[in-house]
Design a protein around this motif. Structure first.
Motif: not given
Lengths: 349, 241
Positions: A220, A223, A238-240, B80-81, B101, B104-105, B107-111, B153
């Motif tokens: 993760k 990426k 995206m919250g990154i 975002v959270r 990918e 997937e990005m 969904a970055f904040i999710r686990r 996304r």
């Protein structure tokens, strides 16, 4: 200009160090054939090339993510070597052998990696992060400033009153780095002889490169690093946490430099406060040659520069080697600025 | 789901881009489950509004409340959270990440791995072309496909509210229709709250509950979608009549 003169002096020292490692090849009354000399130089070149590549990855990762040539990177590696030598001295590691010796080398590798990674992270936090929205030029000047600070820290460090620093009398003098790993041949493949040192280089660099590839491609964090490099604004949306990802990139790049510098010191057996300039330049040229921002490119560039250096030492003349390497840099910049594997350069607006 | 308090409440929002102040005090509200359009000419400050709400651009004044939280001083990832997620305009996908990918990005904040996999399948069902292209790099998609990817996304984060920036820009008209249809039918059926920024005022107002008209950094008109479609000023300025 003082710096340039000092660097030239160091380059001469470093080149001599390298030539010294090759000398045994000629020792046996010219028994080596031309083919054998070539093969032997190839091994030396590839070993040094792998070290250069590991440092080049640090340049290319940082460039990929914030478009900065981190001029402090080579000097960061230099401080890693000083830390390693300090540990060697403090623990009396030169006397260690067998399992203890192996453990010692592992300890040095990881100490330098954590140290260089942490230091690189701190440099980003203090010198680059406040300038994230400033022009790229401000960032570059900040990097050059960071480089000067690290060089001077190295100069101070080399003057500490320890035996490994020759009592601290002459802080600017090159320091001997004990040959903890033997230079005896342990393996002969065809007409190429490998020392334990050559194998150490491979044993450290190859797994690290594989691990980095896995990290960047599949995790993760990896990426997210690529996402931030490609479009930081979209990554934020995206919250990154972009600053955190950039910080991790600095840590990883610095840690790889830390591993590289210990291997370099064990391989070449001499370190100096100016070594960062030479290692940094070789690695920077390697990164540009391969295509800055491109990880496989940094490895390819590192191997090519390593081999070119050793071939030039052997077949041209050691004192011309830097001219050859810098000549390559000029040729790339003129004819293929995007490097061997790099994508077409685009101006970011 | 209280009908009383709006999900998003913007009061006197001032925002700058570089040195120039673009928004001079914008007020708007979006209630749970509503689709609200923000229309206006090029340069009126529509995209700046969204970038401000996403906290990427600096806020100079005013107050933004989302789902009971004051987000005026928050960082972008915190917004975002909380579930306020933007679908940025045009090509803001990751060009050298694969389609998968990219998702997937989102969904970055999710686990929750299983939940993410399930949502990936849902995204592919929403836009089947993305399933066919899942291993391709995002940059190789057509404009319309990239827009679908950007929407899918954003949904991967399981947002409470979407902010969409010009989904019709630079896309073939037939795909625009398809994308608007998806937004209207699928997302509305899910009860998704949407703030839609559009230059294509006609298409946007038709599917919206309410709308705001933004002119040089100020809201000049507001009403239901139907009211605005019938308003002579809107017809003259934005519908080309």
């Amino acid at each position: 200009m003082l710096r340039a003169a000092a660097a030239a002096e160091n380059l001469a020292i470093a080149v001599l160090g390298q030539a010294g490692a090759v000398l045994p090849a000629f020792g046996a009354d010219g028994q080596l054939s031309g083919q054998e000399v070539f093969s032997q130089q190839l091994v030396t070149g590839l070993s040094n090339g792998m070290i250069i590549a590991l440092i080049a990855i640090g340049y290319t990762m940082v460039y990929g993510i914030i478009e900065l040539i981190n001029f402090a990177h080579g000097d960061l590696c230099m401080l890693g070597a000083f830390l390693a030598l300090t540990i060697v001295g403090a623990l009396g590691m030169a006397e260690w052998s067998g399992v203890g010796g192996v453990g010692g080398v592992v300890l040095l590798l990881f100490s330098a990696a954590v140290f260089c990674g942490g230091l690189n992270w701190s440099i980003d936090r203090l010198a680059y992060r406040p300038l994230r929205k400033a022009s790229k030029l401000s960032l570059l000047v900040s990097a050059i400033g960071a480089s000067f600070i690290l060089v001077n820290l190295g100069l101070f460090w080399g003057g500490l009153p320890m035996d490994v620093f020759a009592g601290g009398g002459s802080s600017a003098a090159p320091k001997d780095f004990p040959a903890l790993v033997s230079n005896r041949d342990v393996l002969t493949l065809g007409d190429v002889r490998w020392t334990l040192n050559d194998l150490l280089v491979l044993a450290v660099t190859v797994p690290l490169m594989v691990a980095l590839t896995v990290l960047v491609k599949f995790t993760k964090l990896g990426k997210a690093m690529r996402a931030v490099a490609q479009n930081p604004t979209a990554a934020q949306l995206m919250g990154i946490d972009v600053d955190r990802v950039i910080g991790s990139t600095f840590f990883i790049g610095g840690a790889l430099g830390g591993f590289a510098t210990v291997v370099y010191s064990l391989y070449n057996n001499t370190i100096s406060f100016q070594m960062g300039y030479r290692m940094g330049m070789d690695a920077f040229i390697a990164a540009v040659l391969g295509g800055i921002g491109n990880l496989p490119g940094a490895v390819l560039g590192g191997l090519l520069i390593g081999v070119v250096r050793s071939m030039s030492d052997q077949y041209v003349e050691a004192r011309w080697t830097n001219a050859v390497v810098f000549g390559i840099l000029i040729l790339i910049l003129v004819f293929r600025p995007s490097g061997l594997l790099g994508a077409k350069l685009r101006e970011k607006v | 789901m209280s009908a009383a308090a709006p999900l998003l409440k913007v009061e006197g929002l001032k925002c700058a881009y570089g040195q120039a102040e673009i928004l001079h005090g914008v007020d708007l509200q979006v209630r749970q489950g509503e689709i609200v359009s923000l229309i206006g000419a090029n340069g009126a400050g529509k995209s700046t509004t969204l970038m401000c709400l996403s906290r990427v651009n600096r806020v100079r004044g005013g107050r933004v409340t989302f789902d009971g939280h004051d987000i005026t001083g928050m960082r972008p990832e915190q917004v975002v959270r909380l579930g306020l997620v933007q679908v940025p305009e045009g090509r803001r996908i990751f060009p050298r990440l694969t389609v998968r990918e990219n998702l997937e990005m989102g969904a970055f904040i999710r686990r929750d791995r299983d939940g993410i996999e399930a949502d990936l399948r849902r995204a592919y069902d929403l836009f089947p072309i993305l399933r066919d292209r899942s291993a391709q790099q995002g940059g190789t998609l057509s404009g319309g496909e990239q827009q679908m990817l950007a929407i899918a996304r954003a949904l991967m984060s399981r947002p409470k509210m979407l902010m969409m920036d010009e989904p019709s820009m630079g896309i073939a008209p037939i795909l625009v229709a398809k994308i608007f249809e998806t937004v209207r039918d699928v997302l509305r059926a899910q009860g998704m709250t949407i703030l839609l920024v559009e230059q294509n005022a006609n298409a946007a107002l038709r599917m919206s509950d309410r709308g705001y008209v933004l002119e040089t950094g100020n809201i000049v008109l507001t009403g239901t979608g139907q009211e605005l479609l019938g308003d002579p000023r809107v017809r003259a300025a934005y519908l080309g009549e």
